[in-house]
Design an enzyme around this catalytic site. Sequence first.
Site, PDB file in Angstrom:
ATOM      1  CB  SER A  95      -7.773   0.183   0.951  1.00 34.04           C
ATOM      2  OG  SER A  95      -8.569   0.716   1.805  1.00 34.04           O
ATOM      3  CG  ASP A 218      -5.531   7.956   2.607  1.00 36.89           C
ATOM      4  OD1 ASP A 218      -6.654   8.168   2.477  1.00 36.89           O
ATOM      5  OD2 ASP A 218      -5.012   6.866   2.609  1.00 36.89           O
ATOM      6  CG  HIS A 246      -8.117   5.802   0.098  1.00 33.86           C
ATOM      7  ND1 HIS A 246      -7.381   5.418   1.193  1.00 33.86           N
ATOM      8  CD2 HIS A 246      -8.858   4.903  -0.136  1.00 33.86           C
ATOM      9  CE1 HIS A 246      -7.616   4.197   1.689  1.00 33.86           C
ATOM     10  NE2 HIS A 246      -8.680   3.835   0.464  1.00 33.86           N
TER      11      HIS A 246
END
Length: 269
Positions: A95, A218, A246
């Site tokens: 991320s 996600d 996610h």
Amino acid sequence: MPIARVNGIKLSYDEYGTGEPVVMVTGSGAPGRMWRTHQVPALTVAGHRVITLDNRGIPPSDPCPDGFALADMAADVAGLIEAVGEGPCRVVGYSLGAMAVQELLLARPDLVHQAVLMATTGRTDALTAAMTAADMELSDADGKLPPRYAAYVQALQNLSPRTLNDEERLRDWLAVFEMSAVDRSGVRGQLGLQLIPDRLAAYRRISRPCLVIGFQDDLVVRPHLSREVANSIPGSTYAEIPGCGHYGYLENPAAVNAAITDFFTGRLR
């Protein structure tokens, strides 16, 4: 927990195992110990020395209350690699951490042998801009969500329908989220760092082998955004893990770990 002094700050990190080094960079608000349950054991068994860090803004690393940029996070990773006497090495980012690794690949390719970029993006889309603005507004207003409310919101945002529909697993996740609620005011410095200009054209200059991993379900970084990054990096490999939100590296760690280790050994094409 050892402390490295890099770029004028104190950066905390941990080391596990021996062998070829892998540096692991977490996402927004997450400490380095997030890798410890699933990824550290798999990589140490595979013969790697794993180095995890608490990004600036995450205690016990310096909070840097005056603010910082994505380039600072990338420079911190570079400084840590040099401080522990490694490089070039393998680097894994998730991320926001993956976005920092992408900048590291541009700024200091000499320190990277291979890179894995999970749940990443190379531009700010409308949903990311809206979510970030809301998070920043909540933090600036000293908004503190009740733990149970925050837990279910976190579950809806970050878990796949498969996990949400498994009542036993969901209860376990909700309990974890409730006990480990993030103090948004404590990670205010990291909020907004994902609001980047379109960097996809710049990624065409990345010269190191990269694996980009997207997660099918996600909602925070939709997988098409990760595919854009893979399409921009010459010679990169893209893998999409099904049935994951996610938090895919925690929802289906076996598949994620297999993709990482197969890429490192050249078995993933």
